[in-house]
Design a protein around this motif. Structure first.
Motif, PDB file in Angstrom:
ATOM      1  N   SER A  46      -5.201   1.780   9.681  1.00  0.00           N
ATOM      2  CA  SER A  46      -6.099   0.919   9.154  1.00  0.00           C
ATOM      3  C   SER A  46      -7.129   1.761   8.030  1.00  0.00           C
ATOM      4  N   PHE A  74      -7.654  -2.939   5.321  1.00  0.00           N
ATOM      5  CA  PHE A  74      -6.194  -2.851   5.009  1.00  0.00           C
ATOM      6  C   PHE A  74      -5.509  -2.354   6.134  1.00  0.00           C
ATOM      7  N   HIS A  75      -4.450  -3.209   6.946  1.00  0.00           N
ATOM      8  CA  HIS A  75      -3.715  -2.696   8.106  1.00  0.00           C
ATOM      9  C   HIS A  75      -2.356  -2.664   7.732  1.00  0.00           C
ATOM     10  N   LEU A  76      -1.589  -1.571   8.211  1.00  0.00           N
ATOM     11  CA  LEU A  76      -0.423  -1.199   7.963  1.00  0.00           C
ATOM     12  C   LEU A  76       0.415  -2.354   8.961  1.00  0.00           C
ATOM     13  N   VAL A  92      -3.167   0.565  -3.852  1.00  0.00           N
ATOM     14  CA  VAL A  92      -2.907  -0.807  -3.454  1.00  0.00           C
ATOM     15  C   VAL A  92      -2.489  -1.895  -4.460  1.00  0.00           C
ATOM     16  N   ASN A 119       4.188  -2.643   3.635  1.00  0.00           N
ATOM     17  CA  ASN A 119       3.332  -3.951   3.283  1.00  0.00           C
ATOM     18  C   ASN A 119       1.849  -3.804   4.242  1.00  0.00           C
ATOM     19  N   TYR A 120       0.765  -4.131   3.704  1.00  0.00           N
ATOM     20  CA  TYR A 120      -0.603  -3.998   4.461  1.00  0.00           C
ATOM     21  C   TYR A 120      -1.089  -5.566   4.592  1.00  0.00           C
ATOM     22  N   GLU A 121      -1.560  -5.865   5.512  1.00  0.00           N
ATOM     23  CA  GLU A 121      -2.334  -7.154   5.598  1.00  0.00           C
ATOM     24  C   GLU A 121      -3.876  -6.704   5.062  1.00  0.00           C
ATOM     25  N   HIS A 122      -4.176  -7.512   4.072  1.00  0.00           N
ATOM     26  CA  HIS A 122      -5.532  -7.294   3.290  1.00  0.00           C
ATOM     27  C   HIS A 122      -6.339  -8.417   3.902  1.00  0.00           C
ATOM     28  N   GLY A 180       0.795  -1.284  -0.128  1.00  0.00           N
ATOM     29  CA  GLY A 180      -0.112  -0.008  -0.136  1.00  0.00           C
ATOM     30  C   GLY A 180       0.962   1.121  -0.180  1.00  0.00           C
TER      31      GLY A 180
END
Length: 248
Positions: free
Chosen positions: A240, A226-228, A98, A213-216, A84
């Motif tokens: 987020s 989406f979480h940083l 993204v 990087n983000y957790e989707h 992201g």
């Protein structure tokens, strides 16, 4: 001779036992053994039948438990890793991009947010930023993918801050992503003249960016986030972005 014959008739039965008795005894013993074998076989058959019944009952119970668990256990959210990029001109507003990987110049999601770059920097100073983008469940938007919704109502840390608009990547955006493709995590400033003068913004202003990087997380067809993933374990920065399709 008469005396000897008398003795023989008296002693012979004592020396040689009658054959009828032996036959009866043998027959009785054989019958007893036969009855014992039959009884044991019947017992074994009863035990096998009971064991088979118990195994069948356990299998049925296990199948019932499995079917019950398959019905009652909710679907787990899917999680993937994406890249992201938050960027925007110092005197402009923020964009969120993204990508599946850093080499892709075609974003899977590109949003133009109404929040000013300076205001987002100020919000990030508190360490916690939560951006919620909501859209109502209108009939024309109910069946489309969540990332395909064109316009969102935007909230930042609980305050309504205008709207967010889904955009397609133009040549200027792809050029900026090309310049950042060697970077996975980092923040900095791109010099003026970077070709990001869209939406009435001047091309003479510098572009600030933050890439990570983000957790989707896909919770359902009406919920994504989406979480940083902060590379610095000592940093308390949290960011987020939520996409929500609401019922009202």
């Amino acid at each position: 001779m008469t005396k000897i014959d008398s003795l023989r008739r008296f002693l012979l039965p004592c020396i040689t036992p009658p054959t009828n008795s032996t036959t009866v005894s043998t027959t009785s013993t054989g019958a007893s053994k036969k009855r014992l074998s039959t009884s044991l076989r019947d017992d074994i058959d009863v035990q096998d039948s009971a064991s088979s019944s118990a195994s069948s009952s356990e299998a049925t119970s296990a199948a019932a438990d499995y079917n019950l668990s398959a019905v009652t256990v909710p679907q787990r959210p899917s999680k993937t890793m994406v890249i992201g990029t938050i960027f925007g001109r110092r005197k402009g507003h923020v964009w969120f991009c993204v990508q599946h990987d850093r080499l892709s110049v075609k974003p899977i999601l590109l949003l133009e947010l109404s929040i000013a770059t300076s205001q987002l920097v100020h919000e990030m100073g508190s360490g916690l930023v939560r951006v919620a983008l909501e859209c109502p469940t209108r009939p024309e938007l109910k069946s489309c993918l969540l990332r395909s919704v064109p316009v969102w109502t935007m909230f930042c840390n609980g305050r309504k801050l205008g709207f967010a608009v889904r955009r397609s990547a133009n040549e200027e955006t792809r050029l900026m992503l090309k310049r950042l493709e060697s970077m996975t995590v980092g923040a900095g400033v791109l010099p003026s003249g970077s070709g990001l003068g869209g939406s009435g913004e001047s091309d003479t202003d510098e572009v600030m960016y933050m890439r990570a990087n983000y957790e989707h997380v896909v919770g359902s067809s009406d919920s994504e986030s989406f979480h940083l993933i902060n590379p610095d374990a000592n940093s308390a920065q949290e960011l987020s972005i939520f996409l929500l399709r609401t019922s009202s």
